[in-house]
Design an enzyme around this catalytic site. Structure first.
Site, short mmCIF file in Angstrom:
data_model
loop_
_atom_site.label_atom_id
_atom_site.label_comp_id
_atom_site.label_asym_id
_atom_site.label_seq_id
_atom_site.Cartn_x
_atom_site.Cartn_y
_atom_site.Cartn_z
N ASN A 126 -10.10 -0.35 -0.13
CA ASN A 126 -8.64 -0.22 -0.09
C ASN A 126 -8.08 -0.70 -1.43
OD1 ASN A 126 -5.90 -0.51 0.32
ND2 ASN A 126 -6.07 -1.57 2.28
N CYS A 157 0.81 -1.23 0.00
CA CYS A 157 0.00 0.00 0.00
C CYS A 157 0.84 1.27 0.00
CB CYS A 157 -0.95 0.01 1.19
SG CYS A 157 -2.10 -1.36 1.14
N HIS A 180 -3.55 7.13 3.08
CA HIS A 180 -3.89 5.87 2.42
C HIS A 180 -5.29 5.45 2.88
CE1 HIS A 180 -4.03 1.81 1.12
NE2 HIS A 180 -3.79 1.28 2.29
N1 ACO Z 1 -18.27 -9.53 8.52
C1 ACO Z 1 -18.71 -9.87 9.76
N2 ACO Z 1 -17.86 -10.20 10.74
C2 ACO Z 1 -16.55 -10.22 10.48
C3 ACO Z 1 -16.03 -9.88 9.21
C4 ACO Z 1 -16.96 -9.54 8.20
N3 ACO Z 1 -16.58 -9.18 6.97
N4 ACO Z 1 -14.69 -9.98 9.26
C5 ACO Z 1 -14.36 -10.34 10.49
N5 ACO Z 1 -15.48 -10.50 11.24
C6 ACO Z 1 -15.59 -10.88 12.64
C7 ACO Z 1 -14.39 -11.68 13.12
O1 ACO Z 1 -14.56 -13.03 12.83
C8 ACO Z 1 -14.43 -11.39 14.61
O2 ACO Z 1 -15.39 -12.23 15.21
P1 ACO Z 1 -15.13 -12.87 16.68
O3 ACO Z 1 -14.98 -11.68 17.59
O4 ACO Z 1 -16.36 -13.67 16.90
O5 ACO Z 1 -13.87 -13.66 16.53
C9 ACO Z 1 -14.95 -9.95 14.70
O6 ACO Z 1 -15.60 -9.70 13.44
C10 ACO Z 1 -13.85 -8.93 14.94
O7 ACO Z 1 -12.80 -9.17 13.99
P2 ACO Z 1 -11.50 -8.25 13.97
O8 ACO Z 1 -10.60 -8.72 12.86
O9 ACO Z 1 -10.93 -8.20 15.33
O10 ACO Z 1 -12.15 -6.84 13.58
P3 ACO Z 1 -11.51 -5.41 13.60
O11 ACO Z 1 -12.36 -4.51 14.37
O12 ACO Z 1 -10.03 -5.43 13.91
O13 ACO Z 1 -11.65 -4.95 12.07
C11 ACO Z 1 -10.31 -4.79 10.05
C12 ACO Z 1 -11.01 -5.71 11.05
C13 ACO Z 1 -11.37 -3.97 9.36
C14 ACO Z 1 -9.59 -5.66 9.03
C15 ACO Z 1 -9.32 -3.84 10.76
O14 ACO Z 1 -8.54 -4.57 11.67
C16 ACO Z 1 -8.39 -3.11 9.80
O15 ACO Z 1 -8.79 -2.27 9.03
N6 ACO Z 1 -7.07 -3.38 9.86
C17 ACO Z 1 -6.03 -2.65 9.12
C18 ACO Z 1 -6.03 -2.90 7.64
C19 ACO Z 1 -4.86 -2.14 7.00
O16 ACO Z 1 -4.57 -1.01 7.31
N7 ACO Z 1 -4.11 -2.77 6.12
C20 ACO Z 1 -2.88 -2.15 5.62
C21 ACO Z 1 -2.86 -1.90 4.25
S1 ACO Z 1 -3.33 -3.27 3.26
C22 ACO Z 1 -1.99 -3.64 2.17
O17 ACO Z 1 -0.87 -3.27 2.37
C23 ACO Z 1 -2.30 -4.56 1.00
#
Ligand code: ACO
Length: 329
Positions: free
Chosen positions: A286, A114, A256
């Protein structure tokens, strides 16, 4: 040595097909409410069958060149940032060159996930420092939909396909938009938190073997989130400090587009009001390296960024890699 780096034109392109959160509800166990509240994403663009990173790159590049009032043949270098290249060989930069109907330029791909666009822009600055007359096309293009595990709800809702481009050249002191400075960093020890291993030479596979989940984006989202906020904030602070620029002097923050909560958290750290923070994550999701040039091109074309504005760019991605840049419009 060249010290004035002028951005001559902006271009962006996203495929026609739109996949909404409601469409995703039919594919995986998710809801529009979960995706919107956790990420701010409402829809993403997905390539058509047969459409590639270089096709999108060519669309964005032609727009940037037209805006710059330049013909493709005037270019001296082509740099493409992507983690979803058309092929391992030839590079997507070479394919793009051919699609633009030109030859002879130095062409190279840059891989920094990214942060790819900011890494590519810094690479372009390096070429200009060596060759002040250089005219560098910097493009970021990603077809993440083909590296998405559509069975993994934790990642498949996050990404989209797009391309963005700029043309960077030298210029006079008074010319704008002027890329004032940049800072980049990486921490390879954290690389396993965000990967696409499959297809790499460390992950041997035999002809005929089925493709496994390692061929697609795998991410430890929560850990990535924390590092993203921390590192984007610190590298922006370092860049502002290097130039003696106060937070209140920033007219537009353009981060980003990975997650609205990350964008919001970085904005809050810099005490930048939401109306000065550019976000289009709701419409594109993203798009990795493409996210900053797409956002820049949109922000310029819609008048969100105005002449005279001081714009702070920042990115974070797999590797981990991160960066910041200051542009005076
Ligand atoms: N729909 C419903 N529930 C979901 C989904 C979905 N699409 N995805 C995950 N869940 C559930 C999980 O299973 C989990 O359930 P549990 O508590 O029963 O185990 C719950 O939701 C919470 O999951 P988390 O992964 O902890 O959710 P979080 O609040 O952290 O959000 C997210 C996830 C959106 C991915 C966030 O962590 C994020 O944006 N991270 C950073 C991404 C980023 O910046 N990437 C860098 C660039 S990408 C690149 O370089 C290619």
């Amino acid at each position: 040595m060249q010290t004035n780096y002028i951005i001559r034109g902006f271009g962006h392109y996203a495929p026609e097909r739109v996949l909404t959160n409601a469409d995703l509800e039919k594919i995986v166990d998710t809801t529009d409410e979960w995706i919107t509240s956790r990420t701010g994403i409402k829809q993403r663009h997905i390539v058509a069958e047969g459409e590639s990173a270089s096709d999108m790159a060519a669309q964005a590049a032609r727009q940037a060149l037209a805006e710059a009032g330049m013909e493709p043949a005037e270019l001296t270098h082509i740099v493409v940032a992507t983690f979803t290249p058309d092929s391992m060989i030839p590079s997507t930069a070479c394919v793009l060159q051919s699609k633009l109907g030109i030859s002879g330029q130095m062409c190279v791909d840059v891989s920094a996930a990214c942060s790819g666009f900011l890494y590519a822009l810094q690479t372009a600055r390096g070429y200009l420092a060596l060759e002040p007359e250089a005219k560098v096309l910097v493009v970021a293009a990603e077809v993440i939909s083909r590296r998405t595990n559509w069975d993994d709800r934790a990642t498949c809702v996050l990404f989209g396909d797009a391309a963005g481009a700029v043309v960077l050249t030298g210029g006079g002191e008074d010319e704008r938009p002027r890329l004032l400075d940049m800072m980049l960093a990486a921490d390879g020890s954290l690389g396993d938190l965000l990967t696409v291993h499959g297809g790499g030479s460390a992950y041997a596979y035999k002809m005929g073997e089925p493709v496994g989940p390692e061929y697609f984006v795998q991410m430890q989202g929560r850990e990535t989130f924390k590092h993203a906020v921390r590192n984007m904030t610190s590298i922006c602070e370092a860049l502002l400090e290097r130039h003696g620029v106060g937070k209140s002097e920033i007219d537009v923050l353009l981060p980003h587009q990975a997650n609205w909560r990350i964008i919001d958290a970085v904005g809050r750290k810099f005490e930048i009001p939401p109306e000065k923070v550019f976000a289009n994550i709701d419409r594109y999701a993203n798009t990795s390296a493409a996210s900053i040039p797409v956002a820049l091109s949109e922000a310029v074309k819609t008048g969100f960024i105005k002449p005279g504005d001081l714009v702070l760019l920042t990115s974070f991605g797999g590797g981990f890699t991160w960066g910041s840049a200051l542009v005076r419009f």
